[in-house]
Design a protein around this motif. Structure first.
Motif, short mmCIF file in Angstrom:
data_model
loop_
_atom_site.label_atom_id
_atom_site.label_comp_id
_atom_site.label_asym_id
_atom_site.label_seq_id
_atom_site.Cartn_x
_atom_site.Cartn_y
_atom_site.Cartn_z
N TYR A 57 71.50 11.03 -33.94
CA TYR A 57 71.07 9.75 -34.48
C TYR A 57 72.23 9.03 -35.14
O TYR A 57 73.28 9.60 -35.41
CB TYR A 57 69.94 9.95 -35.50
N THR A 101 69.20 4.21 -34.98
CA THR A 101 68.43 4.80 -33.89
C THR A 101 68.45 6.32 -33.93
O THR A 101 69.34 6.94 -34.52
CB THR A 101 68.96 4.34 -32.52
N ARG A 144 67.75 9.64 -31.07
CA ARG A 144 67.65 9.94 -29.64
C ARG A 144 66.53 10.95 -29.38
O ARG A 144 66.44 12.00 -30.01
CB ARG A 144 68.97 10.48 -29.12
N TYR A 194 64.25 12.74 -25.89
CA TYR A 194 64.42 13.06 -24.48
C TYR A 194 63.09 13.11 -23.77
O TYR A 194 62.07 13.52 -24.34
CB TYR A 194 65.14 14.40 -24.32
N ALA A 235 67.73 10.11 -21.90
CA ALA A 235 67.90 10.05 -23.35
C ALA A 235 67.49 8.64 -23.76
O ALA A 235 68.06 7.66 -23.28
CB ALA A 235 69.35 10.31 -23.74
N ASP A 290 67.13 6.12 -26.84
CA ASP A 290 67.46 5.82 -28.23
C ASP A 290 66.43 4.83 -28.74
O ASP A 290 66.33 3.70 -28.24
CB ASP A 290 68.86 5.24 -28.34
#
Length: 242
Positions: free
Chosen positions: A61, A65, A67, A69, A124, A126
């Motif tokens: 992070y 933001t 992240r 998955y 990924a 964000d």
């Protein structure tokens, strides 16, 4: 915002309060962290591998933001990468979608992108920290556990009302063996899916090649080289409205 206290997302933070039937946390707030993705990791925020709490959020992070998955079919994944948001169709707005901050747990679930056709694109995503924390605040634990101080009836009511489900699963190592501590998953539905798609998503990156590269290193017995390619994930602390 008044700083009332510091809380990590561990067992005690998921005991519900009767004044908020959908909330996963007790009132309180913490200071935000301001490290960027490219910054040198702060050792104070790196997980202590010898003393990792049973439940703890670890993630990649920055100041704005965090992240998460997901793994999808080629059609859904390529559409999301092209538009930099999930588009319906092919993405379903009516099904629950699960997001995971742990790269290795995602790899375990998707088999490095080789498990099945529905999980060949490793993405990924964000998302805004504000959105992630909204989801946590409006969450309900996915399985009944009397340790949280709820009756079965109260938990069932909260589960029906909540558009976010929280689940803690064993974290995994590079060989996918379960570790003694847990990793967070959040299931989004209804209003949470709409916000995820329309408001929270900042960028989407393809991590499929990285997943395949790490898998290839492991197949060649290059454990250290594979480990060095893993994303850096630090202990994540959240700002809870007072």
């Amino acid at each position: 915002m008044q700083i009332n206290g510091r809380h990590r997302l561990q067992d005690e933070n998921f005991r519900k309060t009767d004044d908020n039937p959908t909330s996963g946390f007790r009132p309180g707030s913490v200071t935000r962290l301001v490290d960027g993705f490219g910054d040198i990791p702060d050792p104070a925020r790196m997980p202590d591998k010898k003393n990792i709490p049973y439940r703890q959020i670890r993630a990649t992070y920055d100041a704005e933001t965090i992240r998460v998955y997901q793994a999808f079919s080629k059609e859904i994944g390529d559409s999301a990468l092209r538009h930099q948001r999930f588009v319906s169709p092919p993405f379903s707005m009516t099904r629950m979608t699960w997001i995971k901050p742990s790269f290795l747990w995602m790899m375990y679930r998707a088999g490095w992108g080789f498990k099945d056709e529905g999980q060949v694109r490793i993405l990924a995503i964000d998302i805004s920290r504000a959105g992630f924390e909204w989801a946590l605040t409006n969450s309900c634990i996915s399985h009944f556990d009397p340790a949280y101080g709820l009756t079965m009836e109260t938990w069932q009511k909260r589960l029906r009302r909540s558009c976010v489900r929280v689940q803690w699963d064993p974290e995994r190592d590079l060989s996918f063996a379960p570790l003694p501590h847990r990793s967070l998953q959040m299931g989004l539905r209804g209003e949470a899916v709409r916000r995820y798609v329309e408001e929270w998503t900042v960028r989407i990156e393809d991590q499929t090649e990285l997943a395949h590269t790490i898998h290839a290193r492991l197949k060649d017995g290059q454990q250290a080289e594979a480990s060095a390619l893993l994303p850096v994930e630090r202990v994540y602390e959240v700002a809870i409205p007072a």
